[in-house]
Design a protein around this motif. Structure first.
Motif, short mmCIF file in Angstrom:
data_model
loop_
_atom_site.label_atom_id
_atom_site.label_comp_id
_atom_site.label_asym_id
_atom_site.label_seq_id
_atom_site.Cartn_x
_atom_site.Cartn_y
_atom_site.Cartn_z
N GLY A 104 0.81 -1.20 0.00
CA GLY A 104 0.00 0.00 0.00
C GLY A 104 0.85 1.26 0.00
N PRO A 105 0.24 2.38 -0.38
CA PRO A 105 0.96 3.65 -0.45
C PRO A 105 1.00 4.35 0.90
N ASP A 106 2.00 5.18 1.10
CA ASP A 106 1.97 6.08 2.25
C ASP A 106 1.26 7.38 1.84
N ALA A 107 1.22 8.34 2.73
CA ALA A 107 0.35 9.51 2.51
C ALA A 107 1.06 10.73 1.94
N ASP A 108 2.36 10.68 1.74
CA ASP A 108 3.10 11.88 1.36
C ASP A 108 3.21 12.06 -0.14
N GLY A 109 3.20 13.34 -0.59
CA GLY A 109 3.46 13.66 -1.99
C GLY A 109 2.35 13.23 -2.92
N THR A 110 2.69 13.11 -4.19
CA THR A 110 1.74 12.73 -5.22
C THR A 110 1.58 11.21 -5.27
N PRO A 111 0.55 10.72 -5.99
CA PRO A 111 0.46 9.26 -6.17
C PRO A 111 1.73 8.66 -6.77
N ALA A 112 2.38 9.38 -7.68
CA ALA A 112 3.62 8.87 -8.27
C ALA A 112 4.74 8.85 -7.23
N ASP A 113 4.80 9.86 -6.36
CA ASP A 113 5.81 9.87 -5.30
C ASP A 113 5.63 8.65 -4.40
N ALA A 114 4.37 8.39 -4.01
CA ALA A 114 4.10 7.24 -3.15
C ALA A 114 4.43 5.93 -3.86
N ALA A 115 4.10 5.84 -5.15
CA ALA A 115 4.41 4.64 -5.92
C ALA A 115 5.92 4.43 -6.03
N ALA A 116 6.68 5.53 -6.14
CA ALA A 116 8.14 5.42 -6.22
C ALA A 116 8.72 4.84 -4.93
N ARG A 117 8.18 5.25 -3.79
CA ARG A 117 8.67 4.69 -2.53
C ARG A 117 8.31 3.20 -2.42
N CYS A 118 7.14 2.84 -2.91
CA CYS A 118 6.78 1.41 -2.94
C CYS A 118 7.73 0.64 -3.86
N ARG A 119 7.99 1.20 -5.02
CA ARG A 119 8.91 0.56 -5.96
C ARG A 119 10.26 0.32 -5.32
N ASP A 120 10.80 1.33 -4.64
CA ASP A 120 12.12 1.21 -4.04
C ASP A 120 12.14 0.18 -2.91
N ALA A 121 11.08 0.15 -2.11
CA ALA A 121 11.00 -0.84 -1.02
C ALA A 121 10.93 -2.26 -1.58
N LEU A 122 10.14 -2.45 -2.63
CA LEU A 122 10.05 -3.78 -3.23
C LEU A 122 11.37 -4.18 -3.87
N ALA A 123 12.07 -3.25 -4.47
CA ALA A 123 13.38 -3.56 -5.05
C ALA A 123 14.36 -4.04 -3.99
N ARG A 124 14.25 -3.48 -2.78
CA ARG A 124 15.15 -3.88 -1.68
C ARG A 124 14.73 -5.19 -1.04
N GLU A 125 13.43 -5.39 -0.85
CA GLU A 125 12.95 -6.42 0.06
C GLU A 125 12.26 -7.61 -0.60
N LEU A 126 11.76 -7.48 -1.81
CA LEU A 126 10.93 -8.54 -2.39
C LEU A 126 11.76 -9.79 -2.64
N PRO A 127 11.34 -10.93 -2.10
CA PRO A 127 12.09 -12.17 -2.32
C PRO A 127 12.05 -12.59 -3.79
N PRO A 128 13.07 -13.29 -4.25
CA PRO A 128 13.08 -13.76 -5.65
C PRO A 128 11.86 -14.63 -5.94
N GLY A 129 11.29 -14.42 -7.11
CA GLY A 129 10.16 -15.23 -7.54
C GLY A 129 8.81 -14.70 -7.11
N ALA A 130 8.76 -13.75 -6.20
CA ALA A 130 7.49 -13.18 -5.75
C ALA A 130 7.13 -11.98 -6.62
N ALA A 131 5.86 -11.85 -6.94
CA ALA A 131 5.39 -10.73 -7.75
C ALA A 131 5.24 -9.49 -6.89
N GLY A 132 5.56 -8.33 -7.44
CA GLY A 132 5.41 -7.06 -6.74
C GLY A 132 4.22 -6.28 -7.27
#
Length: 317
Positions: A104-132
């Motif tokens: 889910g998104p956090d509350a700061d900035g634009t929808p794209a800003d929130a999506a960018a933070r989600c993208r970066d977190a998934l790039a760091r944490e998402l296990p191999p083979g799991a869909a983001g």
């Protein structure tokens, strides 16, 4: 000899993610886990996607799984800051097999800003083979040019990152329901980018309808399926919105009648489901009944099963 028609056609395969734990169903874990296993063993199993697991229910579901593997998609609504800790807790439950994460998104900035933070977190944490999957925060005014531009920017970001989108289509308040125009912008934007998306909340039935108890007008999941098909065939936004506003199930079913095809074939059905991948439902039997009534799947007997996680069933228990 003619080829036997599949009970659940490829057009509908995996369409219904099992969101029994989430509102408005709010099924107890003790009912939801065995019910999901029952769905996955039933004649309509091909309709049913993975079990959606909220980050706050990991321990309960891990205990209920009792060592028998359970495929789950982890839903982390609290946003990127909560992702790492939730994944750590899930990793301690080996019976829970992670297929993907919906962040889910956090509350700061634009929808794209929130999506960018989600993208970066998934790039760091998402296990191999799991869909983001990134839930997009809806623009403040989705019907305005500014709102559409905000949505477009967020979609561009997800498409470039190779992630999937998630969009809320309802809730417990009237403002939680996007207009047909706003949803058409989402559908058309994803179709134009070949960006996979799913929807969540409010899609209780196949066809657009007004709930007599609340007065809320709900989108239909079959409307979204047909609207995605229209967008992929080049329909303009207004035409896509008209499909979303259609209240005639027979019309929608007829529009999709020639889409089913064999798995793996390069067909209209495959292209459509590559974009609109699934939606979350707290009751599997509601969409099952709707689709059977519209003739879009073949049931082997006259009676449909009772769903132990349906709110009406739980109220009577």
């Amino acid at each position: 000899m003619s080829e036997q028609r599949p009970l659940v056609p490829p057009l509908l395969a995996g369409l219904c993610d099992d969101a029994a734990l989430f509102p408005p169903g709010n099924a107890p874990v003790a009912a939801a886990v065995p019910a999901h296993r029952g769905h996955r063993a039933a004649w309509y199993a091909d309709l049913v996607g993975p079990f959606l697991l909220g980050a706050d229910r990991i321990a309960e579901v891990g205990d209920a799984a009792a060592g028998e593997p359970l495929d789950v998609v982890l839903v982390v609504r609290a946003g990127p800051a909560a992702l790492a800790e939730a994944l750590d807790r899930l990793a301690a439950r080996p019976a829970l097999r992670l297929l993907g994460v919906e962040l889910g998104p956090d509350a700061d900035g634009t929808p794209a800003d929130a999506a960018a933070r989600c993208r970066d977190a998934l790039a760091r944490e998402l296990p191999p083979g799991a869909a983001g999957v990134v839930e997009l925060r809806r623009p403040a005014d989705g019907d305005s040019a500014r709102g559409r531009a905000a949505l477009e920017a967020a979609l561009d970001l997800l498409a470039a990152a190779g992630l999937r989108a998630k969009y809320r289509t309802g809730g417990l308040e009237p403002q939680a329901f996007p207009s047909a125009a706003e949803l058409a912008a989402l559908v058309g934007g994803c179709a134009a980018r070949a960006l996979p998306f799913k929807c969540t909340a409010g899609l209780h039935h196949a066809v657009r309808h007004t709930d007599p108890a609340t007065g809320f007008t709900h989108h239909g999941f079959l409307n979204i399926l047909a609207a995605t098909d229209a967008a992929l065939r080049g329909a303009a936004g207004g035409d896509v919105a008209e499909v979303l506003e259609c209240r005639q199930g027979g019309e929608l079913a007829a529009a999709l009648a020639d889409a089913p095809a064999a798995p793996g074939a390069d067909t209209r059905a495959d292209a459509l489901r590559a974009v609109f991948t699934a939606y979350g439902t707290c009751s599997v039997t509601e969409p099952l009944a709707d689709l059977a009534a519209l003739g879009l799947l073949t049931r082997p007997d006259a009676d449909l099963p009772a769903d132990p996680t349906h709110p009406d069933t739980l109220d009577r228990a």
